[in-house]
Write an enzyme that holds these catalytic residues in place. Structure first.
Site, PDB file in Angstrom:
ATOM      1  N   GLY A   1       0.925  -1.281   0.204  1.00  0.00           N
ATOM      2  CA  GLY A   1      -0.098  -0.157   0.085  1.00  0.00           C
ATOM      3  C   GLY A   1       0.788   1.330  -0.180  1.00  0.00           C
ATOM      4  O   GLY A   1       0.514   1.972  -0.864  1.00  0.00           O
TER       5      GLY A   1
ATOM      6  N   MET B   1       4.746   3.276   1.997  1.00  0.00           N
ATOM      7  CA  MET B   1       6.014   2.936   2.885  1.00  0.00           C
ATOM      8  C   MET B   1       6.156   4.386   3.632  1.00  0.00           C
ATOM      9  O   MET B   1       6.346   5.553   3.071  1.00  0.00           O
ATOM     10  CB  MET B   1       7.071   2.558   1.910  1.00  0.00           C
ATOM     11  CG  MET B   1       8.344   2.343   2.726  1.00  0.00           C
ATOM     12  SD  MET B   1       8.246   1.056   3.893  1.00  0.00           S
ATOM     13  CE  MET B   1       9.229   1.423   5.173  1.00  0.00           C
TER      14      MET B   1
ATOM     15  N   GLU C   1       0.964   5.643   7.448  1.00  0.00           N
ATOM     16  CA  GLU C   1       2.271   6.107   7.310  1.00  0.00           C
ATOM     17  C   GLU C   1       2.855   7.170   7.695  1.00  0.00           C
ATOM     18  O   GLU C   1       4.007   7.479   8.404  1.00  0.00           O
ATOM     19  CB  GLU C   1       2.512   6.336   5.776  1.00  0.00           C
ATOM     20  CG  GLU C   1       2.030   5.108   4.888  1.00  0.00           C
ATOM     21  CD  GLU C   1       2.600   3.900   5.374  1.00  0.00           C
ATOM     22  OE1 GLU C   1       3.590   3.671   5.646  1.00  0.00           O
ATOM     23  OE2 GLU C   1       1.813   2.715   4.791  1.00  0.00           O
TER      24      GLU C   1
ATOM     25  N   GLU D   1       3.899  -2.127  13.279  1.00  0.00           N
ATOM     26  CA  GLU D   1       2.981  -2.446  12.497  1.00  0.00           C
ATOM     27  C   GLU D   1       1.712  -2.735  13.177  1.00  0.00           C
ATOM     28  O   GLU D   1       0.597  -1.958  13.062  1.00  0.00           O
ATOM     29  CB  GLU D   1       3.142  -3.387  11.631  1.00  0.00           C
ATOM     30  CG  GLU D   1       4.117  -3.259  10.444  1.00  0.00           C
ATOM     31  CD  GLU D   1       3.983  -2.182   9.658  1.00  0.00           C
ATOM     32  OE1 GLU D   1       2.895  -1.417   9.669  1.00  0.00           O
ATOM     33  OE2 GLU D   1       5.036  -1.456   9.095  1.00  0.00           O
TER      34      GLU D   1
END
Ligand code: ARG
Ligand code: ZN
Length: 876
Positions: free
Chosen positions: A261, A263, A298, A320
């Site tokens: 998706g 970074m 992000e 995460e």
């Protein structure tokens, strides 16, 4: 080769500073690096060899303290450069040559369309230059990029721009300096012909941040939503976590070819264009929400990931799981928290639970891996977020904030572990979370079997909890976990009763969290004047499979009366699951499918309840997905599941026709498009109803659907009409709509992705042939991950009845694509394996066919580590 968490040791050397110069050309790139290397004193005084990571690199030159090294003074193999330092501190100068234009794996430095970009997480930096490519080696980076000015007017890297100028032969250069030490996986570089959308943000301490989104010129009009989302994220992180942005500039770049998706590279986030671009004409409400949540995710990584990073990749969920938790909180705050929770739980149960039950099952913190890219999983991300959510529940919102404040303060600038995170929460709250930490090390979805007993004489309700966890690969013995159970007791009117536990003095109010810590545990509620109906696991307070012996009438009652919105949905959902499971058994016995009128009753009451948020109504009347029914089944009969679900939909549509039509007509009054939450909710219900109403096959509804397709002033309504037509038997209208859609949007790759996936996911007969034809379409391209996901991924993951056709052709097709992609893009190939890993779920005939394809993949020459790991574990 398998890598183990237990083998972790600190690096032998640190890299204090990293100076990079990139010379970019059309047929190659030269990467010059100068590294200030130091012996890690904690590892002793002796000077061991320095082993740098490097893959697919051509070494051009190598010098130690300005002395060129002769070839016999270092060793090179396919993965490493080994040299032998003579002092504890020295400078290394390395030049490597790479070919970004031939990099189809999209890892390291590669070209997407006309631009250069990077993806380094997790281990992509080693495809750029020789380095200590591990997250505990943090270094200060300075980066200079040199490229042709005409083709690449924009040159970006991490940190702040410090200098730029002209080079020879129409080339130019720019230098960027990142003051924050970071691991190599956060490095980024972009060079391209991009336009810029600019805004600014004033932080809580009054600093002005320059915000920039870079896109290809044709996408200039599609960045507003991402920019707004970014500013909301920045404000939210200040307010909820006290986290302020730290550089003077924050950049987002959209690229078309991207494996994931997005970074979180420091100061220079690189995004799949599907997670940035959004305009009402081209993006659905769902896509708008995805942009908002990925931009937030992000951005939030700047603290949970960048300022405090992971010691090693086994700790991936440290950043995460925490960051997914943070972005879900944010989305809940921006929109409806209950609807967001329902979406997340639905996704987790259909997908992560299946992962936990399959051959790739692993703990939130894995013990071992062959290829880390395979561990960017639903378990690490989504279950990891649930684990953080449980910590939030156990600490309370204020205690959790105290804990995260301590975590950020204690570990700023460090590379740490999940234990460090939990320790900060423990220390800030005076808690002992030792047993809770088993959530990090134990794989599998726990079972929570609940039972209630009413003692009328004593006025007591006894709640018995029994927990267990099925074995997973490599883990047969499971320990009890700490399971926070949010619950209430309801009286016969549906009101919450006051909660008094037998062994406690004070009342717990009307809603409480029970901490289940033992394999078996009893909670006794006293002082009750009538038999209660428990409302359990509210908000899905733990990622478990809970059972309670509710009757169908209990579920109907809860679906109508539970004051907790989430559990009202849950009750309707559980009722639907039970009804569908019953129908599957009937279908298998060849008996006629009899609809339980209680479902009609619940749906009707929900449809006609003016108090309910339309988005909630849409969630409640959406039947459980085929994927979820497969997950719940011991052995899944996909044909029966598909038939039952379709039949049930048609029966509900018929039984509720008048109610559905009335609500649909009320919601279908043409309105100017607005993107606010209330309008999104209305569109969601309206289009869910359109799907049902189309099942009546009435001419009028079809005509209305075609009209909605043509006249819609937004993509949400247009796409919903297209989906309804594609899944209908009205060939002529369907073909006309598809042709018109393709004509109108052929130049918009992201819109064409929708066109592809709507068709690839359609359960209408002939799915495989349709997908094979789609792959011949000029807009299809196997090298673009979004296209692969839209066609191959949508077919294998969402079109179960066609993918699992009895002759095995669906499996053969998927294996073909995996084998082709194995050499082009191993990460994407490995991800496509998921449906085949589930082979144990199906009947013996299908099992054999799926295994046959796994064997065929296993026998492929030059199997990547990515695909090898998944296929070998699936066959084990
Ligand atoms: N850290 C990124 C994110 O979650 C994901 C990058 C994963 N990349 C990969 N090649 N597996 O936001
Ligand atoms: Zn992330």
């Amino acid at each position: 080769k398998t890598i183990y968490l237990k083998d972790y040791r600190q690096p032998d050397y640190w890299i204090a500073e990293t100076h990079l110069t990139f010379e970019l050309f059309e047929d190659h790139a030269l990467v010059h690096s100068r590294l200030a290397v130091q012996r890690n004193a904690e590892q002793g005084k002796k000077l061991p060899p320095l082993v740098l990571d490097g893959q697919q690199l051509q070494l051009i030159s190598l010098a130690l303290d300005d002395v060129e090294l002769s070839e016999d003074s270092y060793q090179l193999d396919a993965d490493h450069l080994t040299l032998h330092p003579g002092s504890a501190e020295f400078e290394l100068a390395i030049t490597t040559r790479i070919e970004p234009q031939n990099n189809t794996a999209l890892e390291g430095l590669y070209k997407s369309g006309g631009m250069f970009c990077t993806q380094c997480e997790a281990e992509g930096f080693r495809k750029i230059t020789y380095y200590l490519d591990r997250p505990d080696v943090m270094s200060r980076f300075t980066t200079t990029v040199i490229a042709d000015r005409g083709d690449y007017p924009v040159l970006l890297s991490n940190g702040n721009p410090v200098a730029s100028g002209e080079h020879e032969a129409g080339r130019h250069w720019a230098t960027w300096e990142d003051p924050f030490p970071k691991p190599a996986y956060l490095f980024a570089l972009v060079a391209g012909d991009l336009v810029l959308i600019q805004d600014s943000f004033t932080t809580m301490s009054g600093r002005d941040i320059d915000l920039r989104i870079y896109v290809e010129p044709e996408n200039r009009e599609q960045c507003g939503h991402a920019m707004d989302s970014l500013k909301r994220s920045m404000r939210w992180d200040e307010e909820v976590y006290g986290r302020e942005y730290d550089l003077d500039i924050f950049m987002i770049v959209a690229v078309n070819d991207f494996n994931m998706g997005a970074m979180e590279n420091k100061g220079l986030n690189i995004f799949n264009s599907s997670c940035v671009l959004a305009h009402p004409d081209t993006a659905t409400d769902l896509a708008f929400q995805r942009v908002e949540s990925v931009v937030a995710h992000e951005y939030f990584h700047n603290w949970s990931g960048n300022r405090v990073t992971c010691r090693d990749w086994f700790q991936l969920s440290l950043k995460e799981g925490f960051t997914v938790f943070r972005d879900s909180q944010f989305s809940g705050d921006m929109n409806s928290a209950t609807v967001k929770r329902i979406e997340d739980v639905t996704f987790l149960r259909a997908n992560q639970f299946a992962e936990d039950a399959g051959p790739m099952a692993h703990p939130v913190r894995p013990d071992s891996f062959i290829e880390i890219a395979n561990f960017y999983t639903l378990t690490v991300y989504e279950k990891g977020s649930e684990v953080v959510g449980m910590l939030h529940t156990l600490c309370g919102a204020d205690g959790f904030r105290k804990g995260t404040d301590l975590y950020f303060e204690r570990h700023d600038g460090q590379a740490v572990t999940c234990d460090d995170f939990v320790k900060a929460l423990e220390d800030a709250n005076g808690l002992d979370l030792t047993r809770f930490k088993r959530w990090y090390s134990q794989a599998g979805t726990p079972r929570l079997e609940m039972n209630g007993h009413w003692d009328a004489n004593a006025g007591e309700f006894r709640l018995l909890c029994r927990q267990s966890c099925p074995p997973t690969p490599g883990q047969t013995d499971k320990q009890p976990l700490v399971i926070p159970l949010r619950m209430a007791l309801l009286d016969s009117q549906g009101a919450e009763m006051s909660l008094q536990l037998a062994d406690e003095t004070g009342s717990r109010g009307t809603e409480t969290v029970l901490a289940i810590t033992e394999a078996e545990q009893l909670f006794v509620f006293t002082g009750l004047r009538e038999e209660p109906l428990p409302s359990l696991l509210r908000g899905f307070s733990a990622p478990v499979k809970m059972t309670y012996p509710y009757s169908r009438d209990d579920r109907v009652f809860l679906a109508k009366h539970d004051p907790d919105g989430f559990n009202r949905w849950e009750a309707a959902q559980a009722l639907a699951v039970e009804v569908m499971q019953g129908l599957v058994t009937m279908a298998q016995a060849g008996r006629p499918l009899m609809l339980d009128q209680r479902m009609v009753d619940v749906y009707r009451s929900v449809l006609n309840n003016p108090e309910l948020d339309p988005a909630m109504v849409a969630e409640i009347i959406r039947l459980p997905s085929e994927a979820y029914m497969v997950e719940l089944a011991e052995q899944a009969d996909i044909d029966a599941i598909h038939k039952v679900r379709e039949t049930l939909r048609a029966e509900l549509a018929q039984a509720l026709h008048d109610d559905m039509l009335a609500v649909w007509q009320r919601l279908s009054v043409p309105q100017p498009y607005t993107p606010d939450a209330a309008s999104v909710a209305r569109r969601s219900l309206k289009n869910t109803l359109l799907g049902y109403l189309m099942l009546s096959e009435s001419e009028e509804i079809v005509a209305a659907c075609v009209r909605q397709f043509i006249e819609a002033n937004n993509m949400t309504d247009r796409q919903a009409a297209l989906v309804a037509l594609v899944n209908s038997p009205f060939e002529e209208q369907k073909q006309a709509a598809l042709a018109e859609f393709a004509r109108q949007w052929q130049d918009y790759p992201l819109v064409m992705d929708q066109w592809f996936s709507v068709q690839a996911a359609s359960g209408q007969p002939g799915g495989l042939e349709r997908v094979q034809a789609l792959m011949q379409h000029p807009a299809f391209n196997l090298r673009n991950p979004n296209k692969v996901r839209a066609v191959v991924g949508a077919f294998a993951n969402q079109n179960l009845v066609n993918f699992h056709r009895l002759d095995g052709a669906g499996y053969g097709f998927l294996a073909d694509q995996i084998i082709t992609l194995n050499s082009l893009n191993p990460q994407i190939a490995a991800r496509l394996m998921t449906p085949l890993t589930r082979w144990r779920k199906y009947d013996p005939a299908r099992q054999a066919l799926m295994q046959e394809q796994l064997q065929r993949i296993m026998a492929t020459d030059d199997l990547s580590a990515d695909v090898y790991e998944v296929v070998s574990k699936s066959l084990a």
